[in-house]
Design a protein around this motif. Structure first.
Motif, PDB file in Angstrom:
ATOM      1  N   HIS A   1       0.617  -1.002   0.112  1.00  0.00           N
ATOM      2  CA  HIS A   1       0.163  -0.212   0.030  1.00  0.00           C
ATOM      3  C   HIS A   1       0.951   1.128  -0.078  1.00  0.00           C
ATOM      4  CE1 HIS A   1      -3.630  -2.177   0.972  1.00  0.00           C
ATOM      5  NE2 HIS A   1      -2.695  -2.989   1.582  1.00  0.00           N
ATOM      6  N   GLN A   2       0.806   2.270  -0.956  1.00  0.00           N
ATOM      7  CA  GLN A   2       1.551   3.365  -1.040  1.00  0.00           C
ATOM      8  C   GLN A   2       0.740   4.464  -1.215  1.00  0.00           C
ATOM      9  OE1 GLN A   2       4.117   2.070  -4.392  1.00  0.00           O
ATOM     10  NE2 GLN A   2       5.829   1.754  -2.744  1.00  0.00           N
ATOM     11  N   GLY A   3       1.217   5.829  -0.889  1.00  0.00           N
ATOM     12  CA  GLY A   3       0.502   6.996  -1.073  1.00  0.00           C
ATOM     13  C   GLY A   3      -0.369   7.307   0.132  1.00  0.00           C
ATOM     14  N   ASN A   4      -1.311   8.234  -0.160  1.00  0.00           N
ATOM     15  CA  ASN A   4      -2.177   8.687   0.896  1.00  0.00           C
ATOM     16  C   ASN A   4      -3.266   7.516   1.306  1.00  0.00           C
ATOM     17  OD1 ASN A   4      -1.419  11.289  -0.980  1.00  0.00           O
ATOM     18  ND2 ASN A   4      -1.502  11.628   1.098  1.00  0.00           N
ATOM     19  N   LEU A   5      -3.307   7.348   2.546  1.00  0.00           N
ATOM     20  CA  LEU A   5      -4.269   6.529   2.932  1.00  0.00           C
ATOM     21  C   LEU A   5      -5.374   7.318   3.737  1.00  0.00           C
ATOM     22  CD1 LEU A   5      -5.344   3.384   3.414  1.00  0.00           C
ATOM     23  CD2 LEU A   5      -3.872   3.568   5.643  1.00  0.00           C
ATOM     24  N   LEU A   6      -6.458   7.459   3.016  1.00  0.00           N
ATOM     25  CA  LEU A   6      -7.542   8.288   3.739  1.00  0.00           C
ATOM     26  C   LEU A   6      -8.466   7.322   4.271  1.00  0.00           C
ATOM     27  CD1 LEU A   6      -7.738  10.754   0.619  1.00  0.00           C
ATOM     28  CD2 LEU A   6      -6.423  10.961   2.465  1.00  0.00           C
TER      29      LEU A   6
ATOM     30  N   THR B   1      -2.103   3.425  -4.104  1.00  0.00           N
ATOM     31  CA  THR B   1      -1.889   2.394  -4.787  1.00  0.00           C
ATOM     32  C   THR B   1      -2.036   1.202  -3.937  1.00  0.00           C
ATOM     33  OG1 THR B   1       0.296   2.116  -5.073  1.00  0.00           O
ATOM     34  CG2 THR B   1      -0.653   3.425  -6.769  1.00  0.00           C
ATOM     35  N   GLU B   2      -2.699   0.094  -4.331  1.00  0.00           N
ATOM     36  CA  GLU B   2      -2.785  -1.151  -3.533  1.00  0.00           C
ATOM     37  C   GLU B   2      -2.557  -2.250  -4.490  1.00  0.00           C
ATOM     38  OE1 GLU B   2      -6.423  -3.195  -1.109  1.00  0.00           O
ATOM     39  OE2 GLU B   2      -6.854  -1.715  -2.635  1.00  0.00           O
ATOM     40  N   GLN B   3      -1.746  -3.164  -3.694  1.00  0.00           N
ATOM     41  CA  GLN B   3      -1.400  -4.452  -4.891  1.00  0.00           C
ATOM     42  C   GLN B   3      -1.438  -5.698  -3.738  1.00  0.00           C
ATOM     43  OE1 GLN B   3       2.575  -4.788  -6.298  1.00  0.00           O
ATOM     44  NE2 GLN B   3       1.967  -6.336  -7.917  1.00  0.00           N
TER      45      GLN B   3
ATOM     46  N   ILE C   1      -2.368  -3.964  -9.608  1.00  0.00           N
ATOM     47  CA  ILE C   1      -2.282  -2.773  -8.866  1.00  0.00           C
ATOM     48  C   ILE C   1      -3.618  -1.814  -9.177  1.00  0.00           C
ATOM     49  CG2 ILE C   1      -1.037  -0.629  -8.955  1.00  0.00           C
ATOM     50  CD1 ILE C   1       1.645  -1.809  -9.569  1.00  0.00           C
ATOM     51  N   LYS C   2      -4.049  -1.492  -8.154  1.00  0.00           N
ATOM     52  CA  LYS C   2      -5.528  -0.905  -8.078  1.00  0.00           C
ATOM     53  C   LYS C   2      -5.037   0.683  -7.738  1.00  0.00           C
ATOM     54  CE  LYS C   2      -8.117  -4.495  -6.666  1.00  0.00           C
ATOM     55  NZ  LYS C   2      -9.070  -4.959  -5.681  1.00  0.00           N
ATOM     56  N   VAL C   3      -5.353   1.607  -8.193  1.00  0.00           N
ATOM     57  CA  VAL C   3      -5.060   3.249  -8.076  1.00  0.00           C
ATOM     58  C   VAL C   3      -6.179   3.748  -7.657  1.00  0.00           C
ATOM     59  CG1 VAL C   3      -4.394   5.231  -9.075  1.00  0.00           C
ATOM     60  CG2 VAL C   3      -3.267   2.977  -9.763  1.00  0.00           C
ATOM     61  N   HIS C   4      -6.023   4.527  -6.409  1.00  0.00           N
ATOM     62  CA  HIS C   4      -7.273   5.098  -5.939  1.00  0.00           C
ATOM     63  C   HIS C   4      -6.887   6.723  -6.004  1.00  0.00           C
ATOM     64  CE1 HIS C   4      -9.256   1.399  -4.616  1.00  0.00           C
ATOM     65  NE2 HIS C   4      -8.010   1.022  -4.087  1.00  0.00           N
ATOM     66  N   THR C   5      -7.922   7.449  -6.264  1.00  0.00           N
ATOM     67  CA  THR C   5      -7.699   9.063  -6.224  1.00  0.00           C
ATOM     68  C   THR C   5      -8.589   9.733  -5.633  1.00  0.00           C
ATOM     69  OG1 THR C   5      -8.603   9.254  -8.377  1.00  0.00           O
ATOM     70  CG2 THR C   5      -6.204   8.962  -8.414  1.00  0.00           C
ATOM     71  N   LEU C   6      -8.383  10.933  -5.095  1.00  0.00           N
ATOM     72  CA  LEU C   6      -9.345  11.759  -4.533  1.00  0.00           C
ATOM     73  C   LEU C   6      -8.554  13.197  -5.114  1.00  0.00           C
ATOM     74  CD1 LEU C   6     -11.704  12.694  -2.872  1.00  0.00           C
ATOM     75  CD2 LEU C   6     -10.276  13.195  -1.010  1.00  0.00           C
ATOM     76  N   THR C   7      -9.479  13.991  -5.964  1.00  0.00           N
ATOM     77  CA  THR C   7      -9.151  15.187  -6.444  1.00  0.00           C
ATOM     78  C   THR C   7     -10.073  16.432  -5.846  1.00  0.00           C
ATOM     79  OG1 THR C   7      -8.664  14.255  -8.468  1.00  0.00           O
ATOM     80  CG2 THR C   7      -8.890  16.488  -8.584  1.00  0.00           C
ATOM     81  N   LEU C   8      -9.309  17.329  -5.287  1.00  0.00           N
ATOM     82  CA  LEU C   8     -10.001  18.513  -4.646  1.00  0.00           C
ATOM     83  C   LEU C   8      -9.591  19.663  -5.441  1.00  0.00           C
ATOM     84  CD1 LEU C   8      -8.788  17.917  -1.024  1.00  0.00           C
ATOM     85  CD2 LEU C   8     -10.446  17.221  -1.963  1.00  0.00           C
ATOM     86  N   THR C   9     -10.610  20.403  -5.881  1.00  0.00           N
ATOM     87  CA  THR C   9     -10.522  21.799  -6.653  1.00  0.00           C
ATOM     88  C   THR C   9     -10.909  22.798  -5.814  1.00  0.00           C
ATOM     89  OG1 THR C   9     -11.340  20.301  -8.469  1.00  0.00           O
ATOM     90  CG2 THR C   9     -11.114  22.506  -8.803  1.00  0.00           C
ATOM     91  N   PHE C  10     -10.057  23.766  -6.021  1.00  0.00           N
ATOM     92  CA  PHE C  10      -9.961  25.055  -5.287  1.00  0.00           C
ATOM     93  C   PHE C  10     -10.410  26.161  -6.089  1.00  0.00           C
ATOM     94  CE2 PHE C  10      -7.605  22.554  -2.813  1.00  0.00           C
ATOM     95  CZ  PHE C  10      -8.048  22.556  -1.473  1.00  0.00           C
ATOM     96  N   ASN C  11     -10.957  27.265  -5.572  1.00  0.00           N
ATOM     97  CA  ASN C  11     -11.272  28.304  -6.290  1.00  0.00           C
ATOM     98  C   ASN C  11     -10.972  29.715  -5.409  1.00  0.00           C
ATOM     99  OD1 ASN C  11     -11.901  30.427  -8.187  1.00  0.00           O
ATOM    100  ND2 ASN C  11     -14.088  29.919  -8.335  1.00  0.00           N
TER     101      ASN C  11
END
Length: 146
Positions: free
Chosen positions: A29-34, A74-76, A82-92
């Protein structure tokens, strides 16, 4: 010639063990774990500073688009896909306006539960070592009053 045969024998043995999956392959497991509680606390209108304190640093922060933060993980499982999970935050104008993507919502708790099964199931006092409790003083033998 004898060394060549022995080397080939070891190579075949290693190859057969690898093909039988006897060699341990860990989950990665790599990256941000939310977790879901953290993501549910995101509110439209939050500042970048508030989001940074709540979520931590994003994995991807493009210098060309300061209004988008990507949290990627990412999770393997056991050497599989490999499964890729993303969360995108948009600001203004430094205010959160949109969240989109998938993340480890339910998997985070499952990951924590999986790590607990590797801890000892018997009571362990980690403050005590292998040393004796009397400070390491040698035992006194009773010599009968001599």
């Amino acid at each position: 010639m004898h060394k060549l045969i022995r080397t080939l024998g070891f190579a075949l043995l290693a190859l057969s063990l690898a093909s039988c999956r006897l060699i341990y392959t860990p989950d990665v497991h790599q990256g941000n774990l939310l977790d879901k509680k953290t993501v549910d606390q995101l509110q439209p209108g939050m500042t970048k500073r508030q989001v940074l304190v709540l979520m931590g640093s994003p994995s991807v922060n493009s210098p060309f688009n300061q209004n988008q933060w990507d949290y990627v993980s990412t999770e393997q499982h056991r050497g599989g896909d490999i499964k890729v999970h993303t969360l995108t935050l948009t600001f203004n104008n430094d205010a959160l306006v949109r969240t989109e993507g998938d993340f480890f919502a339910e998997d985070a708790q499952k990951l924590v539960d999986d790590t607990k099964k590797y801890h000892a199931s018997y009571p362990v006092d980690e403050t005590k070592g292998d040393k004796s409790t009397d400070g390491g003083a040698p035992e006194k033998k009773d010599d009968g009053g001599k």
